[in-house]
Design a protein around this motif. Structure first.
Motif, mmCIF file in Angstrom:
data_model
loop_
_atom_site.group_PDB
_atom_site.id
_atom_site.type_symbol
_atom_site.label_atom_id
_atom_site.label_comp_id
_atom_site.label_asym_id
_atom_site.label_seq_id
_atom_site.Cartn_x
_atom_site.Cartn_y
_atom_site.Cartn_z
ATOM 1 N N GLY A 31 8.503 3.887 0.100
ATOM 2 C CA GLY A 31 7.299 3.328 0.694
ATOM 3 C C GLY A 31 6.915 4.092 1.938
ATOM 4 O O GLY A 31 7.642 4.971 2.403
ATOM 5 N N GLY A 32 5.767 3.733 2.490
ATOM 6 C CA GLY A 32 5.252 4.427 3.654
ATOM 7 C C GLY A 32 5.411 3.612 4.927
ATOM 8 O O GLY A 32 5.996 2.534 4.941
ATOM 9 N N ALA A 35 7.413 -1.455 0.129
ATOM 10 C CA ALA A 35 8.175 -0.471 -0.635
ATOM 11 C C ALA A 35 8.532 -1.056 -1.991
ATOM 12 O O ALA A 35 8.379 -2.260 -2.233
ATOM 13 C CB ALA A 35 9.440 -0.069 0.131
ATOM 14 N N TYR A 36 9.022 -0.182 -2.874
ATOM 15 C CA TYR A 36 9.490 -0.630 -4.178
ATOM 16 C C TYR A 36 10.570 0.307 -4.671
ATOM 17 O O TYR A 36 11.079 1.119 -3.918
ATOM 18 C CB TYR A 36 8.334 -0.778 -5.170
ATOM 19 C CG TYR A 36 7.676 0.501 -5.631
ATOM 20 C CD1 TYR A 36 7.694 0.853 -6.982
ATOM 21 C CD2 TYR A 36 6.989 1.339 -4.766
ATOM 22 C CE1 TYR A 36 7.064 1.998 -7.445
ATOM 23 C CE2 TYR A 36 6.354 2.480 -5.211
ATOM 24 C CZ TYR A 36 6.399 2.811 -6.550
ATOM 25 O OH TYR A 36 5.775 3.956 -6.995
ATOM 26 N N LEU A 88 0.847 -1.187 0.000
ATOM 27 C CA LEU A 88 0.000 0.000 0.000
ATOM 28 C C LEU A 88 0.885 1.241 0.000
ATOM 29 O O LEU A 88 1.647 1.464 0.950
ATOM 30 C CB LEU A 88 -0.921 0.022 1.222
ATOM 31 C CG LEU A 88 -1.893 -1.143 1.387
ATOM 32 C CD1 LEU A 88 -2.723 -0.970 2.654
ATOM 33 C CD2 LEU A 88 -2.812 -1.255 0.173
ATOM 34 N N GLU A 89 0.813 2.003 -1.061
ATOM 35 C CA GLU A 89 1.504 3.287 -1.143
ATOM 36 C C GLU A 89 0.446 4.376 -0.994
ATOM 37 O O GLU A 89 -0.266 4.691 -1.950
ATOM 38 C CB GLU A 89 2.248 3.407 -2.475
ATOM 39 C CG GLU A 89 3.304 2.338 -2.705
ATOM 40 C CD GLU A 89 4.450 2.400 -1.719
ATOM 41 O OE1 GLU A 89 4.608 3.453 -1.069
ATOM 42 O OE2 GLU A 89 5.178 1.414 -1.592
ATOM 43 N N THR A 141 14.529 -3.394 -4.153
ATOM 44 C CA THR A 141 13.398 -3.518 -3.231
ATOM 45 C C THR A 141 12.120 -3.840 -3.998
ATOM 46 O O THR A 141 11.305 -4.656 -3.550
ATOM 47 C CB THR A 141 13.228 -2.228 -2.417
ATOM 48 O OG1 THR A 141 14.433 -1.963 -1.695
ATOM 49 C CG2 THR A 141 12.074 -2.354 -1.435
ATOM 50 N N GLY A 142 11.919 -3.200 -5.160
ATOM 51 C CA GLY A 142 10.752 -3.504 -5.973
ATOM 52 C C GLY A 142 10.780 -4.932 -6.490
ATOM 53 O O GLY A 142 9.755 -5.627 -6.513
ATOM 54 N N PHE A 143 11.951 -5.394 -6.924
ATOM 55 C CA PHE A 143 12.112 -6.780 -7.368
ATOM 56 C C PHE A 143 11.724 -7.736 -6.246
ATOM 57 O O PHE A 143 11.000 -8.720 -6.465
ATOM 58 C CB PHE A 143 13.560 -7.001 -7.798
ATOM 59 C CG PHE A 143 13.898 -8.419 -8.148
ATOM 60 C CD1 PHE A 143 13.698 -8.903 -9.429
ATOM 61 C CD2 PHE A 143 14.441 -9.273 -7.189
ATOM 62 C CE1 PHE A 143 14.020 -10.212 -9.752
ATOM 63 C CE2 PHE A 143 14.764 -10.572 -7.498
ATOM 64 C CZ PHE A 143 14.547 -11.050 -8.785
ATOM 65 N N GLU A 144 12.182 -7.449 -5.041
ATOM 66 C CA GLU A 144 11.882 -8.324 -3.911
ATOM 67 C C GLU A 144 10.421 -8.234 -3.488
ATOM 68 O O GLU A 144 9.848 -9.219 -3.007
ATOM 69 C CB GLU A 144 12.805 -7.989 -2.744
ATOM 70 C CG GLU A 144 14.265 -8.334 -3.012
ATOM 71 C CD GLU A 144 15.199 -7.903 -1.904
ATOM 72 O OE1 GLU A 144 14.788 -7.049 -1.086
ATOM 73 O OE2 GLU A 144 16.337 -8.413 -1.852
#
Length: 506
Positions: free
Chosen positions: A453-454, A462-463, A207-208, A467-470
């Motif tokens: 991310g929040g 987050a991405y 959730l962003e 981090t986005g890949f994960e």
């Protein structure tokens, strides 16, 4: 229709077509080519939906998508390899490693304020991780939604990547499907709906969201530079940015000077009349426009003229009833305060107008507006503004600012303009936010090496980059131990005295 689309994506993922690195590279290359070949189309769609300047679309959206796609493409091979981990001596001989595998079929729900960036940047991360993807663009940006649907079908693998257009009904139908991950960018209210729907299938979510991102300024900085950076971060995209400075906390000695210099920066950026500037955007729709008008100081916006005598009469009756209600419910002190607001030089809780305040209902234009002396209980401080209104609150010092921030939900971003190391460390250690910027705004979005991310009410997960890949991967643990020698026999039952002592020792 949508369950069928979901079934098709499940079938494509089950076939294994999205797993090979060659497929992922082809899709990421096609995504970059799509951005390069249709940049003018994306700019035109954003102008039609948001009145956004071309330079903003290129700088804050198209360039970032291309950079993210290139960044993850060049590194996903290494990220996908086995990552060996040391094993405890008590388990030797043995090996252990982790491997990133795709989550499966993922849903990306994009917002309207950055409609192409927040649809296609997470798409790049999801593709890099090897997923099949469904994109749901925002119906509030219809030109961009239609363009994304058209171009994704032309450039990307239609069996494994699809776009579903529509409004809340279509979104609800998608949420009924058992996706393997849901990535949502938007407001807190809908975020709760998405999370509740995901819970039915135990689907993980990212959730962003948003929130009221604070900005603190003290007297140790160059106010001209601070003012420009705050004005740029706040009024880009007409303030419709989730990490824009929502309000400013400033010490008393520089409050007036900072407000005036932000006003000067607005003129430098957008001219004497920002309404004629090609670099300044518009509010997305009438509902958000009217919401923002209610946050301005009383008397700033002239009331809208009723269109008929009958409506005028009804409006007059309604106004009289409202005044009676105020006297009953608010009390004489509040009523006296409201009357005083109409006098020159007297401010209401929203603050004194330093610049801006001009509006145009026909074009949904609200001028970049700076308010000084805003009170914590003002309506403009009760919700995320998400528009070109910047309240400035006066606080005693950095400690008071930190207490003020910590008394409210944790924001998506926080900004500190101070050259005092102790002040910076105090914000870093004593406040919690999705990101923290020193002497800048918005720039945390620009690097694929930094996760975005929040926290708390401003989001989860987050991405960007690795981090986005994960985020779109399942990190699976693998352990291997040879059958000889069978050291585990030392802990097999029956547990005699020797084995018991050995287990305690281990």
């Amino acid at each position: 229709m949508y369950p069928e689309s979901f079934t098709q994506l499940k079938r494509a993922y089950a076939s294994g077509r999205t797993r090979p690195l060659t497929w992922r590279r082809e899709q990421l290359d096609a995504l970059r080519r799509m951005i390069a070949e249709h940049g003018h189309d994306f700019i035109a769609a954003e102008t039609a939906d948001l009145g956004k300047p071309a330079s903003e679309t290129v700088l804050m959206e198209l360039n970032l998508i291309s950079a993210e796609a290139r960044f993850v493409r060049n590194r996903m091979g290494f990220w996908s390899k086995r990552q060996y981990k040391p094993m405890p001596w008590s388990l030797q001989p043995a090996q252990g490693w982790t491997i990133a595998e795709p989550k499966g079929v993922v849903l990306i729900i994009a917002p309207w304020n950055y409609p192409v960036l927040l649809a296609l940047e997470p798409l790049a991360d999801a593709i890099a991780a090897g997923n099949a993807v469904c994109i749901k663009p925002s119906e509030l940006a219809p030109h961009m939604s239609a363009l994304i649907a058209k171009l994704v079908a032309q450039y990307l693998d239609q069996e494994a990547i699809t776009v579903v257009e529509g409004g809340p009904k279509e979104t609800g139908e998608l949420l009924d499907c058992a996706f393997d991950h849901i990535f949502y960018t938007g407001g807190e209210r809908v975020g709760k709906i998405v999370m509740a729907a995901a819970a039915k299938h135990l689907t993980p979510v990212t959730l962003e969201l948003g929130g009221k991102s604070p900005c603190f300024v003290d007297n140790t900085v160059d106010l001209n530079v601070a003012a420009r950076r705050i004005a740029w971060g706040k009024f880009s995209n007409a303030g419709q940015t989730c990490v824009a400075p929502d309000y400013v906390l400033v010490t008393p000695d520089i409050a007036e000077a900072l407000a005036k210099r932000i006003s000067v920066a607005v003129t430098e950026f957008y001219g004497e009349n920002p309404e004629t500037s090609e670099d300044y955007g518009r509010i997305i729709n009438d509902r958000h426009f009217e919401r923002l008008l209610k946050l301005l100081p009383a008397g700033t916006v002239p009331p809208q003229e009723p269109s008929s005598p009958l409506i005028k009469a009804a409006s007059a009756v309604g106004a009289a009833a409202e005044m009676v209600g105020r006297r009953i419910n608010v009390g004489l002190d509040a009523l006296a305060s409201r009357k005083a607001q109409q006098a020159p030089g007297v401010i209401d809780s929203a603050g004194r107008l330093v610049c801006g305040g001009a509006v145009n209902r026909e074009t949904r234009y609200i001028a970049p507006t700076v308010l000084l002396g805003t009170q914590p209980y003002a309506p403009v401080m009760n919700e995320e503004i998400f528009g070109p209104i910047l309240p400035i609150l006066v606080v005693e010092d950095a400690d008071a600012a930190i207490r003020f921030i910590n008394a409210r939900p944790r924001p998506l971003a926080a900004y500190v303009f101070s050259n005092r190391r102790a002040v910076r460390l105090a914000f870093e250690r004593r406040t919690s936010s999705g990101s923290l910027g020193y002497s800048l705004t918005l720039a945390q979005l620009l690097s694929s090496r930094l996760p975005f991310g929040g926290v708390g009410a401003s989001g989860m997960g987050a991405y960007h980059g690795k981090t986005g890949f994960e985020t779109f991967s399942h990190i699976k643990t693998v352990v291997a131990k040879p059958q000889f020698p069978d050291t585990l026999k030392l802990v097999y039952p029956p547990l005699d005295e020797f084995k018991t002592k050995l287990i305690k020792f281990l």
